[in-house]
Scaffold this active site. Structure first.
Site, PDB file in Angstrom:
ATOM      1  N   GLU A  34       0.796  -1.229   0.000  1.00  0.00           N
ATOM      2  CA  GLU A  34       0.000   0.000   0.000  1.00  0.00           C
ATOM      3  C   GLU A  34       0.833   1.285   0.000  1.00  0.00           C
ATOM      4  O   GLU A  34       0.822   2.044   0.981  1.00  0.00           O
ATOM      5  CB  GLU A  34      -0.962   0.012   1.194  1.00  0.00           C
ATOM      6  CG  GLU A  34      -1.978  -1.110   1.158  1.00  0.00           C
ATOM      7  CD  GLU A  34      -2.984  -1.045   2.318  1.00  0.00           C
ATOM      8  OE1 GLU A  34      -2.770  -0.251   3.260  1.00  0.00           O
ATOM      9  OE2 GLU A  34      -3.957  -1.800   2.282  1.00  0.00           O
ATOM     10  N   GLU A  36      -5.910  -8.261   0.540  1.00  0.00           N
ATOM     11  CA  GLU A  36      -6.463  -7.911   1.856  1.00  0.00           C
ATOM     12  C   GLU A  36      -7.923  -7.533   1.700  1.00  0.00           C
ATOM     13  O   GLU A  36      -8.287  -6.772   0.794  1.00  0.00           O
ATOM     14  CB  GLU A  36      -5.754  -6.704   2.493  1.00  0.00           C
ATOM     15  CG  GLU A  36      -4.393  -6.962   3.037  1.00  0.00           C
ATOM     16  CD  GLU A  36      -3.806  -5.743   3.755  1.00  0.00           C
ATOM     17  OE1 GLU A  36      -4.576  -4.855   4.186  1.00  0.00           O
ATOM     18  OE2 GLU A  36      -2.571  -5.685   3.858  1.00  0.00           O
TER      19      GLU A  36
HETATM   20  O1  IFM Z   1      -3.952  -3.196   9.166  1.00  0.00           O
HETATM   21  C1  IFM Z   1      -3.926  -2.636   7.897  1.00  0.00           C
HETATM   22  C2  IFM Z   1      -2.806  -3.217   7.072  1.00  0.00           C
HETATM   23  O2  IFM Z   1      -1.570  -3.060   7.678  1.00  0.00           O
HETATM   24  C3  IFM Z   1      -2.761  -2.536   5.717  1.00  0.00           C
HETATM   25  N1  IFM Z   1      -4.042  -2.556   5.083  1.00  0.00           N
HETATM   26  C4  IFM Z   1      -5.191  -2.144   5.847  1.00  0.00           C
HETATM   27  C5  IFM Z   1      -5.223  -2.879   7.170  1.00  0.00           C
HETATM   28  C6  IFM Z   1      -6.455  -2.439   7.993  1.00  0.00           C
HETATM   29  O3  IFM Z   1      -6.412  -1.076   8.241  1.00  0.00           O
END
Ligand code: IFM
Length: 445
Positions: free
Chosen positions: A166, A355
């Site tokens: 990210e 994710e």
């Molecule tokens: O916990 C985070 C992760 O580290 C990166 N993506 C979003 C998740 C939830 O906020």
């Protein structure tokens, strides 16, 4: 909906990150990361929560990998801690740090679980931040040296590699808004950090491919479906600018399209940090990209927000339900819309959802966590992934965020995203109902 609807090649997994889970902040020669420093600054983490121990994954990984196995999850995505391996960011590697990931990788493989490795999930060695961190172009060679070291060490066993997690979030929150480590603000920090992060994905992608010819190389991108608050032309234009910043800025240069400056004029400021030849260095032909989606954003025109002229209209002000503990609207169609959007790029071979998940106010009662909201969240989002797949979009896998409750950055421990509940006082783990549901789903035919 059953697992078989997705076909046999579809990759199912669960994701986590080193800093959020490992703890052992100074064990066995580990150096400090920017998050160790930032989290100990007063007022930076809600309720003063401390990440020094978090879920103690460094010592308890066999127990946590056992949950992965118990849920029949074939792929486990985790990140390597750069300062555990290179305490000063560069120079001599720390043998004990390298040994830890040997043990973790070998243990996963012995359990029949494929490790998917993220090189960088936000825990830059503090020693490198002291030299400018992501805003210093030298980060390209620092990251490359680290990548070469771990590729040599683990490349015989790890096939799936992700360069960054990210970039929008760690450069935006860490180098523009200052709410994440290293706590820097303004465009003079954000633009160089963003450009170097984009270059790094290509540079390190090429390096990984050279070091490990059979590797599947990707990087992960946060994304949100952006909806204008209404049909006013101003709101529609504001939504387009927000989409450019949130969803397009990092991926398009990597796909050979350059920074999307035509749709967000203020992005032109990044050009100041580009050197001759960078246009040719930016593109990289990833084997896959990971998209990470949790919600949608509703956007309004705003005269008062500099550079962007747009403002997110938070779910609580819109009075929509349900929302998660993060205040994010539960909006399952967003994941479908994002798969569709990224599938429209012609040169991404494969998309995985690396994710997706939700934080809800879980409670442990008589040894059980009845997290029905999370079960519904996962079911409804996975159903949207299936919808996208059935319509022929380019989605090949889905990973839940996350395995265990953990340290949610500046939000501390309050938002619990895990399939496994963690009592942070005793380190007792309890599989939540959502974990039981995911396990049943993955063992269904
Ligand atoms: O916990 C985070 C992760 O580290 C990166 N993506 C979003 C998740 C939830 O906020």
């Amino acid at each position: 909906m059953v697992k078989a609807d997705f076909g046999t090649d579809f990759q199912w997994g669960v994701s986590s990150a080193a800093f959020q889970t490992e703890g052992a902040w100074d064990a066995d020669g580990k150096g400090p990361s920017i998050w160790d420093t930032f989290a100990h600054r007063k007022g930076k983490i809600k309720r003063g929560h401390c990440p020094d121990i978090t879920c103690d994954f460094y010592r308890r990984y066999p127990e946590d990998v056992a949950f992965v196995k118990r849920m029949h999850i074939p792929n486990f995505r985790f990140s390597l801690s750069w300062p555990r391996i290179l305490p000063n960011g560069i120079g001599k590697p720390n043998d004990k740090g390298l040994d830890f990931y040997d043990r973790l990788i070998d243990h996963c493989l012995a359990q029949g679980i494929m490790p998917w490795v993220t090189l960088y999930h936000w825990d830059l060695p503090q020693a490198l931040q002291d030299r400018g961190g992501w805003a210093n172009r030298d980060v390209l060679s620092w990251l490359s040296d680290y990548a070469a070291c771990v590729a040599k060490r683990y490349g015989d066993r790890v096939i799936h590699w992700m360069v960054l997690n990210e970039p929008t979030v760690f450069t935006g929150a860490g180098y523009f808004f200052g709410v994440h480590a290293p706590g820097l603000t303004g465009l003079r920090n954000f633009f160089p950090a963003a450009h170097h992060a984009t270059l790094a994905m290509g540079e390190v992608g090429r390096l990984l491919r050279l070091e490990i010819p059979e590797a599947s190389v990707g990087s992960t991108f946060s994304c949100s479906s952006i909806h204008p608050a209404g049909s006013r032309r101003k709101d529609v234009a504001a939504a387009k600018r927000a989409d450019t910043l949130i969803n397009r800025m990092f991926i398009e240069p990597l796909l050979g399209m350059g920074y999307p400056v035509a749709d967000l004029k203020s992005l032109r400021g990044i050009e100041k940090y580009m050197r001759a030849g960078d246009d040719a260095l930016l593109p990289f032909d990833f084997d896959f990209i990971g998209i990470q989606n949790y919600t949608r954003e509703v956007v309004r025109h705003s005269f008062f927000v500099p550079y962007l002229g747009a403002r997110i209209w938070p779910a609580k002000h819109r009075r929509v339900q349900p929302v998660t503990e993060m205040g994010w609207e539960v909006y399952p169609e967003a994941i479908y819309e994002m798969i569709k959007k990224f599938s429209a790029y012609s040169n991404i071979p494969k998309i995985y959802v690396t994710e997706n998940g939700a934080a809800f106010p879980d409670t442990l009662v008589n040894g059980r966590v009845s997290d029905d909201q999370r079960v519904q969240y996962l079911q409804s989002h996975i159903a949207q992934v299936l919808r996208a797949k059935r319509e022929g979009y380019n989605v090949h896998g889905y990973f839940v965020w996350t395995l265990t409750d953990n340290f949610e950055w500046s939000e501390g421990y309050h938002p619990r995203f895990g399939l496994v509940h963690v009592d942070f006082d005793t380190q007792l783990r309890t599989l939540k109902d959502s974990g039981k549901w995911y396990g049943q789903f993955l063992s269904s035919q």
